[in-house]
Design an enzyme around this catalytic site. Sequence first.
Site, short mmCIF file in Angstrom:
data_model
loop_
_atom_site.label_atom_id
_atom_site.label_comp_id
_atom_site.label_asym_id
_atom_site.label_seq_id
_atom_site.Cartn_x
_atom_site.Cartn_y
_atom_site.Cartn_z
N GLY A 265 -6.94 -1.48 1.60
CA GLY A 265 -6.61 -2.90 1.58
C GLY A 265 -6.31 -3.42 2.97
CB SER A 268 -0.76 -11.63 6.56
OG SER A 268 0.12 -11.31 5.50
N GLY A 270 -1.29 -6.17 7.92
CA GLY A 270 -2.02 -5.10 8.59
C GLY A 270 -3.02 -4.50 7.62
CG LEU A 271 -5.22 -1.29 8.57
CD1 LEU A 271 -5.43 0.15 8.16
CD2 LEU A 271 -6.28 -1.67 9.61
CE LYS A 285 2.93 -2.44 3.80
NZ LYS A 285 3.94 -2.79 2.77
CG ASP A 375 6.41 -10.62 -2.28
OD1 ASP A 375 6.11 -11.57 -3.03
OD2 ASP A 375 5.64 -10.16 -1.42
#
Length: 539
Positions: A265, A268, A270-271, A285, A375
């Site tokens: 994935g 915003s 990062g990846l 991550k 979140d």
Amino acid sequence: MSLFNNHPELDFTMREMLIDWLINIYFDQNVEISNRSLVSGIMMIDRYIYLEKTSISRKMYQGIGVICLNLACKLDDTKILGLDYCEYICAGIYTADILSNLEKRILKVFKFGLHFKNILHYIKLISIKENVDDTVYVFARLMLITILFKTNYLTIKTKSMAKNLMNFSKWFVNNKNVEIKNPIHIYFFTELRRYITHPHFTSINRLAKEFRIFSLIKSRIPNIIYLEKPNVFSKEIIPIELQNSLTIEYTENQLNNMNVIEKLGIGSFGLVNKVKFDNTEIALKTHHPDDSKEIIVESLREINNMIMLDHPNIIKMHGYYYSQGITHIGLELCDMPLYKKLDKGNLSPELKKSFIIQLLCGLKYLHNNNIIHRDLTSSNVLIKGDTLKICDFGCSRFVYDKKIIGNYSLDVCSVRYRAIEILNGILPYNEKIDIWSCACLIAEILGEKFLFRGRNEIEVLDSINRLLGKTVGSGRVGFSMLEKHYPNETQIIYKMLDFDPSNRPNAKLVLKIFSECFVAQSELLVNNQKTTIDKNQIS
């Protein structure tokens, strides 16, 4: 043990100068520093000096001070100092690279475990419990910062120091008796008198005026008498221990030896890559903010909070690596996010119930450990086999005590899962915002794609008001499809979506209600099946 045993270039006069300088930063109009962050920052400096075994040079002491203050702001405030400001306020003594390396070293020594209950935490709790006068509380805050000029506070337990400070503050503000007999109170008074009138260290004088208690102090000091007492504090510092953690810090070599298998994935933040490390596949991550050499708030809070967590319904963090603004976090590898599992459809009734119970178990664990996720969405919940795991703690917030209100941001929660109090801009809020988000998630698991639709706050608020009414129950359209297929579950969801957070059940109660609901349904199903069998046997 002296605080500076391992650091011969440092001394207590330097420390006084540093504390006075840091307190004066508090008055800078260009920054916003809370009282808690100021206290935490000062205490963090001492904790770091105690734990650091490598000798610290005289030149680095100021840099350590401002970086610790910046880290404290990142944990507890809505705004931070930032590396650029730290470089500026130090008048160019340190480059951004030097400050960045200092931050990395401090985090390494703490093993990212920066959370600790400081003295102000207990002062606030005592003030709430005893309903003390505002003047007493404000004076206690001033006294706390005053005694931080010396390291004696490190020789007594934090909670005990808070009690002594509160008792002295109540005596100073309310008692007409001019004689002090308590040895600790005598120490507090002499420190106050020293720093309120100090010709060089002006910060306590400024704070007293800022807190609007300078006149009170000025009128009381000349009338107080006491006999000099020897130092009542031990010379031995109470050992400072790090948080327990099963998480490892990766070395640069270990990071370089991780083989990327595939990209999972990108966003915003990062990846996320699927990588192989030590013959185990994990999710790596990476936070890589543009043009920043310091750790971002999201990375700091994510690691700080996750090292405390160990639960089957919380994603496991295996390790981390940080350098020059870039953070890598090794996480347990899962199959897919919840939303993809739901998109596939064909979830059995039992699996839906299992996911709901697991979600609530994970949330209960978080709240029991004083963490608000902030979140919860179907993207931030992962599935591994038939196990559900809450993930993505970049927005999470550690709350030192539920009775104490912190400085919270309104820019949290994906808009469709955002509690109504946040949408309405109401501060402060508490862990009940997670209950609202959880209600939205439970509805998704049961088959409702989104409870509230909209691309922005206004549209989502309109959706909430249309479905739930502008006040609780007034003109409510409700969730007709959910009510048709899941009447009992929907009634629980309505309770979780109460406009008044204090009326929403907590995670423990929601878990209990859903568990009882599912048990009752199972018993009813068994009884119905038994009745059907009996009827068939009779016929």
